[in-house]
Scaffold this active site. Structure first.
Site, PDB file in Angstrom:
ATOM      1  N   GLU A  25      10.248   1.077  10.319  1.00 54.80           N
ATOM      2  CA  GLU A  25      11.243   2.142  10.117  1.00 54.80           C
ATOM      3  C   GLU A  25      10.517   3.433  10.403  1.00 54.80           C
ATOM      4  O   GLU A  25       9.725   3.908   9.579  1.00 54.80           O
ATOM      5  CB  GLU A  25      11.741   2.142   8.661  1.00 54.80           C
ATOM      6  CG  GLU A  25      12.413   0.876   8.208  1.00 54.80           C
ATOM      7  CD  GLU A  25      13.765   0.648   8.859  1.00 54.80           C
ATOM      8  OE1 GLU A  25      14.250   1.545   9.573  1.00 54.80           O
ATOM      9  OE2 GLU A  25      14.314  -0.439   8.665  1.00 54.80           O
ATOM     10  N   LYS A  43       0.865  -1.190   0.000  1.00 50.37           N
ATOM     11  CA  LYS A  43       0.000   0.000   0.000  1.00 50.37           C
ATOM     12  C   LYS A  43       0.897   1.233   0.000  1.00 50.37           C
ATOM     13  O   LYS A  43       1.485   1.598   1.007  1.00 50.37           O
ATOM     14  CB  LYS A  43      -0.920   0.040   1.219  1.00 50.37           C
ATOM     15  CG  LYS A  43      -1.960   1.144   1.061  1.00 50.37           C
ATOM     16  CD  LYS A  43      -2.448   1.728   2.348  1.00 50.37           C
ATOM     17  CE  LYS A  43      -1.572   2.799   2.926  1.00 50.37           C
ATOM     18  NZ  LYS A  43      -1.401   4.020   2.089  1.00 50.37           N
ATOM     19  N   CYS A  82      13.611  10.649   7.119  1.00 55.37           N
ATOM     20  CA  CYS A  82      13.647  10.301   8.535  1.00 55.37           C
ATOM     21  C   CYS A  82      15.071  10.352   9.091  1.00 55.37           C
ATOM     22  O   CYS A  82      15.249  10.408  10.296  1.00 55.37           O
ATOM     23  CB  CYS A  82      12.992   8.952   8.782  1.00 55.37           C
ATOM     24  SG  CYS A  82      13.569   7.715   7.659  1.00 55.37           S
ATOM     25  N   GLU A 104      10.698  16.159  15.052  1.00 52.88           N
ATOM     26  CA  GLU A 104      11.327  15.937  13.755  1.00 52.88           C
ATOM     27  C   GLU A 104      10.765  17.009  12.816  1.00 52.88           C
ATOM     28  O   GLU A 104       9.555  17.053  12.579  1.00 52.88           O
ATOM     29  CB  GLU A 104      10.914  14.539  13.287  1.00 52.88           C
ATOM     30  CG  GLU A 104      11.584  14.069  12.055  1.00 52.88           C
ATOM     31  CD  GLU A 104      11.150  12.640  11.691  1.00 52.88           C
ATOM     32  OE1 GLU A 104      10.044  12.203  12.083  1.00 52.88           O
ATOM     33  OE2 GLU A 104      11.920  11.964  10.999  1.00 52.88           O
TER      34      GLU A 104
HETATM   35  P1  ADP Z   1       3.023  11.080   7.093  1.00 53.12           P
HETATM   36  O1  ADP Z   1       2.331  11.763   8.214  1.00 53.12           O
HETATM   37  O2  ADP Z   1       4.347  11.639   6.800  1.00 53.12           O
HETATM   38  O3  ADP Z   1       2.178  10.902   5.871  1.00 53.12           O
HETATM   39  P2  ADP Z   1       2.412   8.477   7.987  1.00 53.12           P
HETATM   40  O4  ADP Z   1       3.096   7.613   8.968  1.00 53.12           O
HETATM   41  O5  ADP Z   1       1.106   9.032   8.379  1.00 53.12           O
HETATM   42  O6  ADP Z   1       3.404   9.651   7.630  1.00 53.12           O
HETATM   43  O7  ADP Z   1       2.238   7.734   6.600  1.00 53.12           O
HETATM   44  C1  ADP Z   1       3.098   6.732   6.113  1.00 53.12           C
HETATM   45  C2  ADP Z   1       2.272   5.662   5.465  1.00 53.12           C
HETATM   46  O8  ADP Z   1       1.367   5.154   6.450  1.00 53.12           O
HETATM   47  C3  ADP Z   1       1.389   6.129   4.297  1.00 53.12           C
HETATM   48  O9  ADP Z   1       1.338   5.086   3.335  1.00 53.12           O
HETATM   49  C4  ADP Z   1       0.046   6.299   4.947  1.00 53.12           C
HETATM   50  O10 ADP Z   1      -1.041   6.151   4.052  1.00 53.12           O
HETATM   51  C5  ADP Z   1       0.058   5.152   5.929  1.00 53.12           C
HETATM   52  N1  ADP Z   1      -0.897   5.285   7.044  1.00 53.12           N
HETATM   53  C6  ADP Z   1      -1.336   6.399   7.640  1.00 53.12           C
HETATM   54  N2  ADP Z   1      -2.232   6.109   8.605  1.00 53.12           N
HETATM   55  C7  ADP Z   1      -2.358   4.759   8.626  1.00 53.12           C
HETATM   56  C8  ADP Z   1      -3.130   3.815   9.391  1.00 53.12           C
HETATM   57  N3  ADP Z   1      -3.947   4.209  10.361  1.00 53.12           N
HETATM   58  N4  ADP Z   1      -3.009   2.508   9.100  1.00 53.12           N
HETATM   59  C9  ADP Z   1      -2.178   2.094   8.128  1.00 53.12           C
HETATM   60  N5  ADP Z   1      -1.420   2.908   7.380  1.00 53.12           N
HETATM   61  C10 ADP Z   1      -1.495   4.227   7.623  1.00 53.12           C
END
Ligand code: ADP
Length: 513
Positions: A283, A205, A317, A415
């Site tokens: 990560e 995903k 990161c 960060e």
């Molecule tokens: P950012 O805030 O920089 O977008 P995230 O950690 O929110 O960083 O996003 C990294 C990845 O995690 C993206 O692919 C995002 O769609 C996914 N993501 C965000 N929220 C969820 C969730 N609740 N469950 C699974 N994946 C998630």
């Protein structure tokens, strides 16, 4: 229903034409890499609901494509197809998997200019950096095509002459992968390369901001010859992501999950994996200290910081976040740094050749950077340079240097994920190491010193998964990438990158005469 389907296809086609025109204008050669459908079971498919979500170019906020907004049912289909494919994929030889990975690597290399254009279009990176990312991304496929053949088991010493003891290393099964927008190609190849080498199948995903790079990479995986179901990509909007992500962690057909992203979401996924006792690789965020000791070569420390801070506009990161400079050389270092930032950074659209600082990915990131700077300035930080949103467009931030920073300020605690340098003076080694370690994160640290004893002392004491000594660019497929504390679990790249995707099976063969 038929009319709806027709309209949907027509809409997809229209958007596709628009995106193609934009990218062709920038020199795109193979329009076939542009997909606006997800990839499940070897087929390019729409969401069952028919819904789409837009992908925008952060440099000008224009919609460049629309991709399927998939939900739990679509994700279930992807997991099922990965599960089915695993039954035969796990029986392939390491050499067969190695050759397919090598084919994929060769195709990525052949198409690297087009893949870089796609990264710049949806992530806003300067094109030279996008090219760098594709080189980095494809290097994981090359590396894991080689490592596939070096996954060894063991024969142990038996305590009885009637028994022989073996440990086989076997693939865990279906691996879910959730990837971020800041390295939309490389974070996929770093995970998928390792998983496929081990004999796992995957459901990927990609981040909602950057699905096109994932689809383009997987287009080449299909052409490389990976069988249907071995690699699947589910695209989904932020709204549907939590439900999709939950299934990717909890489905009984999934053996493990690998995630790159924020610590907050990593924590959610870790919890969701607990009920099924799934394998997990995380990560997560960092808050990298960058320490310049008085013995440092100031010129190379400035060079190192320019790379470690401004790559991808600070949206990495392992970006240098807390800059600590020993008092004897503080003035010399900060003057040289200011000159470099003033003279060498050009903000703008990543497609423009002169540009080396692109936009931030979206409005949330811009607001976050703006808030961190404002809060730090309100708490007493001085602004040497920048400090505000850039008038280049909606998502640009000025390259910024803050001084007189204290440990409690937002720019040291959080960060930043933007082109902002926060400078703090320190007196002695002990103080610098204590400040560096006073963080819940432990991903990367950088320090500059010409004192050999200090190099070893400090390297051993820093609480960090990765350390760059007299070096600002540490990422490479051969390196073991990963963090300690709340920066994550597991390592990617290097020979250890395979570990998350394999388990040891102990076999005791008895009854030997
Ligand atoms: P950012 O805030 O920089 O977008 P995230 O950690 O929110 O960083 O996003 C990294 C990845 O995690 C993206 O692919 C995002 O769609 C996914 N993501 C965000 N929220 C969820 C969730 N609740 N469950 C699974 N994946 C998630």
């Amino acid at each position: 229903m038929a009319v709806l389907n027709y309209l949907r296809t027509a809409l997809i086609h229209h958007k596709h034409t628009l995106m193609m025109e934009v990218l062709k204008g920038h020199g795109l050669r193979y329009a076939s890499l542009l997909h606006q459908e997800a990839y499940i079971g070897g087929k390019w498919v729409s969401a069952a609901s028919g819904k789409l979500f837009p992908v925008t170019n952060p440099a000008n906020s224009k919609v460049i494509a629309s991709v399927p907004d998939m939900e739990v049912t679509d994700t279930e289909a992807a997991i099922n197809s990965a599960y089915e494919a695993f039954q035969t994929w796990q029986t392939t030889t390491a050499r067969e998997r190695s050759l397919l990975l090598r084919n994929w690597y060769n195709l990525m290399e052949q198409h690297k200019e087009d893949l870089a254009l796609i990264v710049t279009a949806e992530a806003g990176k300067p094109l030279s950096e996008s090219r760098g990312e594709i080189g980095y991304g494809s290097s994981f496929l090359e590396w894991f095509s080689e490592e596939a053949k070096r996954i060894y088991g063991e024969v142990a010493q038996s305590p009885a002459s009637s028994k022989e003891l073996f440990f086989l290393r076997q693939p865990i099964g279906v691996a879910s992968m959730i990837t971020p927008w800041n390295f939309p190609n490389a974070m996929i190849t770093r995970k998928a390369g390792a998983a496929l080498a081990a004999g796992c199948t995957c459901v990927i995903k990609p981040a909602e901001d950057t699905p096109l790079s994932a689809l383009a990479a997987v287009d080449l995986a299909e052409k490389a010859g990976f069988p249907p179901g071995v690699i699947n990509v589910v695209t989904t909007s932020r709204a549907n992501t939590p439900a999709v992500g939950k299934l990717m962690c909890t489905s009984p057909k999934v053996a493990g999950i690998s995630f790159t992203g924020s610590t907050a979401i990593g924590r959610v996924l870790y919890e969701q994996c607990a009920s099924g006792i799934k394998r997990i690789g995380l990560e997560l965020g960092g808050n990298a200290p960058f320490i310049v000791f008085s013995s440092a070569d100031v010129k190379s420390a400035v060079e190192g910081l320019m790379v470690a801070k401004f790559r991808n506009s600070g949206q990495a990161c392992i970006s240098a976040n807390r800059i600590l400079v020993q008092e004897e050389i503080y003035d010399k270092f900060s003057e040289a740094l200011e000159e470099a930032v003033r003279k060498r950074l050009t903000v703008g659209d990543g497609f423009n050749k002169e540009v080396n600082i692109g936009p931030l990915i979206n409005i949330n990131q811009l607001k976050r950077v703006e808030r961190i700077v404002n809060e730090s300035v309100a708490a007493g930080a001085g602004v040497v340079l920048g400090g505000k949103c850039h008038d280049m467009g909606d998502l640009f931030f000025q390259p910024t240097i803050l001084c007189n920073v204290t440990e409690d300020m937002a720019c040291f605690q959080e960060e930043i994920f933007g082109p902002v340098i926060a400078l703090k003076k320190f007196k002695c080694e002990e103080e610098a190491v204590n400040i560096a370690n006073a963080s819940k994160f432990g991903l990367a640290c950088y320090f500059y010193s010409q004192d050999v004893s200090q190099v070893w002392r400090v390297a051993r004491r820093l609480e960090s998964g990765m350390i760059g000594i007299n070096e600002g660019l540490i990422s490479t497929a051969e390196g073991a990438f990963g963090g300690v504390k709340q920066s994550g679990i597991g390592r990617e790249g290097s020979r250890h990158g395979i570990d998350d995707y394999t388990y040891l099976k102990y076999i005791c063969l008895g009854g030997i005469n």
